[in-house]
Design a protein around this motif. Structure first.
Motif, short mmCIF file in Angstrom:
data_model
loop_
_atom_site.label_atom_id
_atom_site.label_comp_id
_atom_site.label_asym_id
_atom_site.label_seq_id
_atom_site.Cartn_x
_atom_site.Cartn_y
_atom_site.Cartn_z
N GLU A 147 0.82 -1.22 0.00
CA GLU A 147 0.00 0.00 0.00
C GLU A 147 0.85 1.26 0.00
O GLU A 147 0.53 2.23 -0.69
CB GLU A 147 -0.94 0.02 1.22
CG GLU A 147 -2.05 -1.00 1.09
CD GLU A 147 -3.26 -0.68 1.98
OE1 GLU A 147 -3.21 0.35 2.71
OE2 GLU A 147 -4.21 -1.45 1.95
N GLU A 167 0.78 4.00 -2.87
CA GLU A 167 0.45 5.38 -2.49
C GLU A 167 1.54 6.34 -2.97
O GLU A 167 1.25 7.38 -3.56
CB GLU A 167 0.31 5.44 -0.96
CG GLU A 167 0.14 6.81 -0.37
CD GLU A 167 -1.32 7.18 -0.17
OE1 GLU A 167 -2.10 6.30 0.26
OE2 GLU A 167 -1.68 8.33 -0.46
N TRP A 194 -5.18 1.15 -7.82
CA TRP A 194 -5.37 1.14 -6.38
C TRP A 194 -6.14 2.38 -5.91
O TRP A 194 -7.00 2.31 -5.02
CB TRP A 194 -4.00 1.06 -5.67
CG TRP A 194 -4.10 0.91 -4.20
CD1 TRP A 194 -4.56 -0.19 -3.52
CD2 TRP A 194 -3.76 1.88 -3.22
NE1 TRP A 194 -4.51 0.04 -2.19
CE2 TRP A 194 -4.02 1.30 -1.96
CE3 TRP A 194 -3.24 3.18 -3.27
CZ2 TRP A 194 -3.80 1.99 -0.77
CZ3 TRP A 194 -3.02 3.85 -2.09
CH2 TRP A 194 -3.30 3.26 -0.86
#
Lengths: 195, 195
Positions: A12, A16, A63
């Motif tokens: 993640e 990000e 995502w």
């Protein structure tokens, strides 16, 4: 190893950072080694999971995409509103807006094209699913051109957010969806090309 | 003086060069002295007619605009198609497309904002006139939100041309106009905000 156990978190964090860096520097300016450094991992850790820069950027854009989980509320109107609200939310932060703008600016870059094509397939499928279900439920005529209806609906929202830099408010989203649905329900079927 | 007699030609040449240079360099990069040099006139000749750079760029963008003479064919469908065909034609050359793209890119520039606002007023008035006449002729309900209908119609065309880089073909333009008109004719009136 601690890193192993935290791998979902690391995934993640890398995604990000990739999305953020894409918004800041665009596709050409994005460097995998910088993403690795900022995320505190080795470049090889990134390449093991995402073999190419394309794979990494696509995963990052996927995502953060509001279309990742296409809505299925049982109502076309609510599905469309959910998609639009997702766009509105995604573009409501400076970081999110930068990513939207970068996608728009990068369209001119040949290197970004294959990735953009993959994003587009996903986006179009999400929209088409909404219209397919609406046709199955009898909310729309069976000959509806879902690709066109979706394009027209989301173009207006996209243009407002990205090009004009305006926020999508709830009243605009509802008026847009109602106009588009009334059009799709009532438009006369067009003869097929060549028919 | 020869220059005096050819002044209409010179005005056109200056506007043409300005529009082209705007497409190439954007608003910030456009220099009035370069336009003057390329057009073979003095900078003061330009400033006499267009006192500021804004005035010059606005005049140039207006001069090349497909909305300069808004269509009035007696039919809403034909008026909308004429506007769309004008956009399609304006964007069909590399030079025209560069100008469209520059307008889009320049939106982020604060210095370009006042000029963009003036262009927008003109564009919106051209569209609104089409819907006002359609309501007068009874082609649309009297409570039609022409601003919304126009925005949705032209957003789809604009996005295709400028962002996606696709040509507007006649079949797309007709399907778009038919969808939008069916929507405008059939959508239920929305309660006014605060009513």
């Amino acid at each position: 190893m601690r890193l192993q156990g935290r791998s979902a978190e690391i995934v993640e964090l890398v995604l990000e950072n990739t999305a953020e860096e894409f918004g800041r520097s665009g596709y050409a300016g994005l460097r995998v080694d910088e993403i690795a450094a900022r995320s505190g991992v080795n470049k090889t850790t990134i390449y093991r999971r995402w073999p190419t820069k394309d794979d990494l950027v696509l995963a990052a854009l996927h995502w953060i995409s509001p279309y990742k989980h296409p809505p299925n509320t049982g109502s076309m109107r609510e599905d469309l509103l959910a998609m639009l609200r997702g766009m509105a939310e995604a573009a409501s932060t400076p970081k999110g807006l930068a990513i939207y703008r970068a996608i728009q600016i990068e369209r001119a870059q040949p290197a970004f094209e294959p990735l953009l094509a993959r994003l587009k397939v996903e986006l179009l499928a999400s929209r088409q699913a909404i219209f397919d279900r609406a046709m199955e439920r009898g909310e729309l005529p069976s000959w509806t051109d879902g690709a066109l209806v979706g394009e027209v609906c989301f173009a207006a929202a996209f243009l407002r957010i990205v090009t004009v830099g305006q926020k999508l408010d709830e009243s605009f989203m509802q008026a847009l969806v109602d106009l588009i649905i009334a059009g799709a329900k009532n438009v006369t079927p067009r003869p097929k090309d060549g028919a």
